[in-house]
Design an enzyme around this catalytic site. Structure first.
Site, PDB file in Angstrom:
ATOM      1  CB  THR A  67      59.340  88.369  49.255  1.00 33.95           C
ATOM      2  OG1 THR A  67      58.945  87.165  49.346  1.00 33.95           O
ATOM      3  CG2 THR A  67      58.540  89.552  49.826  1.00 33.95           C
ATOM      4  CE  LYS A 120      61.668  85.776  45.586  1.00 40.37           C
ATOM      5  NZ  LYS A 120      62.004  84.297  45.945  1.00 40.37           N
ATOM      6  CG  ASP A 142      65.800  82.212  46.874  1.00 42.34           C
ATOM      7  OD1 ASP A 142      66.036  82.525  47.809  1.00 42.34           O
ATOM      8  OD2 ASP A 142      64.846  82.797  46.083  1.00 42.34           O
ATOM      9  N   GLY A 189      57.911  75.646  41.164  1.00 38.83           N
ATOM     10  CA  GLY A 189      57.743  77.165  41.341  1.00 38.83           C
ATOM     11  C   GLY A 189      59.048  77.752  41.603  1.00 38.83           C
ATOM     12  CB  ALA A 246      61.842  77.299  45.919  1.00 35.46           C
ATOM     13  CE1 TYR A 301      61.721  79.263  57.496  1.00 32.05           C
ATOM     14  CE2 TYR A 301      62.600  79.014  55.141  1.00 32.05           C
ATOM     15  CZ  TYR A 301      61.869  79.714  56.039  1.00 32.05           C
ATOM     16  OH  TYR A 301      61.289  80.691  55.562  1.00 32.05           O
TER      17      TYR A 301
HETATM   18  P1  NAP Z   1      55.183  77.932  44.739  1.00 37.27           P
HETATM   19  O1  NAP Z   1      55.847  78.678  43.441  1.00 37.27           O
HETATM   20  O2  NAP Z   1      53.784  78.140  45.317  1.00 37.27           O
HETATM   21  O3  NAP Z   1      55.520  76.226  44.047  1.00 37.27           O
HETATM   22  C1  NAP Z   1      55.012  75.287  45.067  1.00 37.27           C
HETATM   23  C2  NAP Z   1      55.272  73.930  44.109  1.00 37.27           C
HETATM   24  O4  NAP Z   1      54.719  73.003  45.008  1.00 37.27           O
HETATM   25  C3  NAP Z   1      54.709  73.763  42.778  1.00 37.27           C
HETATM   26  O5  NAP Z   1      55.450  73.111  42.088  1.00 37.27           O
HETATM   27  C4  NAP Z   1      53.423  72.869  43.253  1.00 37.27           C
HETATM   28  O6  NAP Z   1      53.039  72.104  41.932  1.00 37.27           O
HETATM   29  C5  NAP Z   1      54.095  71.995  44.022  1.00 37.27           C
HETATM   30  N1  NAP Z   1      52.753  71.529  45.016  1.00 37.27           N
HETATM   31  C6  NAP Z   1      51.934  72.523  46.045  1.00 37.27           C
HETATM   32  N2  NAP Z   1      51.043  71.391  46.285  1.00 37.27           N
HETATM   33  C7  NAP Z   1      51.194  70.308  45.940  1.00 37.27           C
HETATM   34  C8  NAP Z   1      50.835  68.917  46.101  1.00 37.27           C
HETATM   35  N3  NAP Z   1      49.542  68.715  46.476  1.00 37.27           N
HETATM   36  N4  NAP Z   1      51.173  67.715  45.140  1.00 37.27           N
HETATM   37  C9  NAP Z   1      51.990  68.161  44.607  1.00 37.27           C
HETATM   38  N5  NAP Z   1      52.860  69.187  44.489  1.00 37.27           N
HETATM   39  C10 NAP Z   1      52.328  70.127  44.921  1.00 37.27           C
HETATM   40  O7  NAP Z   1      56.409  77.758  45.961  1.00 37.27           O
HETATM   41  P2  NAP Z   1      57.841  78.335  46.038  1.00 37.27           P
HETATM   42  O8  NAP Z   1      57.964  79.656  46.405  1.00 37.27           O
HETATM   43  O9  NAP Z   1      58.731  77.800  44.880  1.00 37.27           O
HETATM   44  O10 NAP Z   1      58.142  77.418  47.393  1.00 37.27           O
HETATM   45  C11 NAP Z   1      58.257  76.051  47.488  1.00 37.27           C
HETATM   46  C12 NAP Z   1      58.789  75.609  48.818  1.00 37.27           C
HETATM   47  O11 NAP Z   1      60.261  76.129  49.096  1.00 37.27           O
HETATM   48  C13 NAP Z   1      58.070  76.287  50.030  1.00 37.27           C
HETATM   49  O12 NAP Z   1      57.806  75.154  51.072  1.00 37.27           O
HETATM   50  C14 NAP Z   1      58.784  77.478  50.568  1.00 37.27           C
HETATM   51  O13 NAP Z   1      58.734  77.541  52.154  1.00 37.27           O
HETATM   52  C15 NAP Z   1      60.076  76.594  50.117  1.00 37.27           C
HETATM   53  N6  NAP Z   1      61.326  77.806  50.125  1.00 37.27           N
HETATM   54  C16 NAP Z   1      62.131  78.019  50.857  1.00 37.27           C
HETATM   55  C17 NAP Z   1      63.240  78.971  50.714  1.00 37.27           C
HETATM   56  C18 NAP Z   1      64.684  78.839  51.732  1.00 37.27           C
HETATM   57  O14 NAP Z   1      65.187  79.849  51.618  1.00 37.27           O
HETATM   58  N7  NAP Z   1      64.598  77.647  52.307  1.00 37.27           N
HETATM   59  C19 NAP Z   1      63.266  79.664  49.782  1.00 37.27           C
HETATM   60  C20 NAP Z   1      62.103  79.747  49.041  1.00 37.27           C
HETATM   61  C21 NAP Z   1      61.091  78.729  49.031  1.00 37.27           C
HETATM   62  P3  NAP Z   1      51.976  72.746  40.800  1.00 37.27           P
HETATM   63  O15 NAP Z   1      52.919  73.291  39.929  1.00 37.27           O
HETATM   64  O16 NAP Z   1      51.503  71.700  40.331  1.00 37.27           O
HETATM   65  O17 NAP Z   1      50.980  73.466  41.508  1.00 37.27           O
END
Ligand code: NAP
Length: 285
Positions: A69, A73, A109, A135, A137, A228
């Site tokens: 994690t 990664k 993922d 990001g 995901a 989730y």
């Molecule tokens: P991350 O790398 O921090 O990326 C976050 C994303 O959200 C970025 O594109 C960011 O945009 C955007 N964002 C954040 N605040 C925002 C706002 N106020 N308005 C518009 N866009 C906004 O996170 P990640 O690891 O990719 O995870 C993203 C989501 O997926 C999380 O909720 C996480 O819990 C979920 N997830 C789920 C699984 C699963 O197995 N179900 C696995 C991984 C992640 P910017 O680029 O502009 O900052």
């Protein structure tokens, strides 16, 4: 849940910094116990910047695999002896298998998301997909969708990050900004919507400012949220009210863990049994 330890028991773990919050040991040990596998899955704190040293330690210490994690990664990808297609495209590894001193890197993922999508009865091949976020995901989901034959438009608040995702597969991934009129236009032209932003996630104050772009999405298009917790975000609630098939990120979470265990063990697992064991562990743990 009982994981029996023998002298032959093979070691697995999750690495991260921080790592204590992760549910991976709970999920993996529940599945290991369910199938009576001779493995144990531990939790290992590996500080940022120590990925290379950890890989040497894992090999020396006889680990047969590990999950990664944040923040490891991306650092793992160039250290691997081989990568699967999703890991290669998105440059991030969440599952490492070690065999004969060689490390093979996977990104489950993306594959986990595809399996969950299949459970909703959605076939991505030939679809235009609206993907929100850029990001980790989003990158994994974009790479998996492209590999499955979809065309993806990535919409992100920071446009330069969406452009970086598009550069993974120019021709198959386009980039766009996050303005309401853009979201409306992309939605109107899409057959599937996936949210990989953290908007609506438990513990964050941020929500979508305006969800009316959903009204432009064709009614038969499924809406998926990687989130989730909570089980139903405002995005999913509105999508269901509008009549879209919808799913949250629980399926992706479970399937990425099942796929990882299949890679570690080299066995194809009974997915329904694995899911039931993992869900029960989450509920009770
Ligand atoms: P991350 O790398 O921090 O990326 C976050 C994303 O959200 C970025 O594109 C960011 O945009 C955007 N964002 C954040 N605040 C925002 C706002 N106020 N308005 C518009 N866009 C906004 O996170 P990640 O690891 O990719 O995870 C993203 C989501 O997926 C999380 O909720 C996480 O819990 C979920 N997830 C789920 C699984 C699963 O197995 N179900 C696995 C991984 C992640 P910017 O680029 O502009 O900052």
């Amino acid at each position: 849940m009982l994981v029996k330890l023998e002298n032959t028991t093979k070691k697995l773990c999750v690495i991260g910094d921080p790592v204590l919050h992760t549910r991976s040991p709970l999920l993996q040990n529940a599945m290991i116990s369910e199938f009576g596998l001779d493995y144990v899955y531990l939790c290992q704190h590996v500080p940022k910047g120590e990925t290379t040293r950890w890989l040497e330690c894992a090999k020396f210490g006889g680990y047969v695999g590990f999950n990664a994690t944040m923040p490891h990664k991306e650092a793992l990808a160039p250290l691997m002896d081989g990568l699967d297609e999703v890991a290669r495209l998105c440059g991030a590894v969440n599952t490492v298998c070690i065999r004969d001193g060689r490390a093979m890197g996977y990104n489950t993922d993306g594959g986990g998301f595809l399996r969950a999508l299949g459970g909703l009865g959605v076939e991505p091949a030939g679809k235009r997909v609206m993907l929100l976020g850029s990001g980790g995901a989003a990158k994994a989901v974009a790479a998996a969708l492209v590999g499955a034959g979809a065309a993806v438009t990535v919409c992100n608040r920071t446009l330069s990050k969406a452009e970086q995702v598009a550069a993974m597969a120019p021709g198959s991934i386009a980039s766009a900004d996050f303005k309401l009129e853009t979201l409306r236009a992309v939605a109107a032209d899409s057959g599937l919507l996936v949210n990989c932003t953290s908007l609506g996630m438990e513990g964050t104050a941020s929500q979508f400012d305006d969800l009316t772009f959903l009204e432009a999405l064709p009614r038969e298009a499924a809406v998926c949220d990687a989130i989730y917790a909570p089980a139903e975000t405002l995005l999913l609630k509105k999508a269901r009210e509008l009549g879209h098939p919808a799913m949250n990120g629980m399926g992706m979470l479970l399937h990425q863990a099942i796929l990882a265990l299949e890679h570690f063990t080299g066995q194809v697992l009974d997915v329904e049994r694995a899911k039931a064991a993992a869900l029960a562990a989450l509920k009770n743990g």
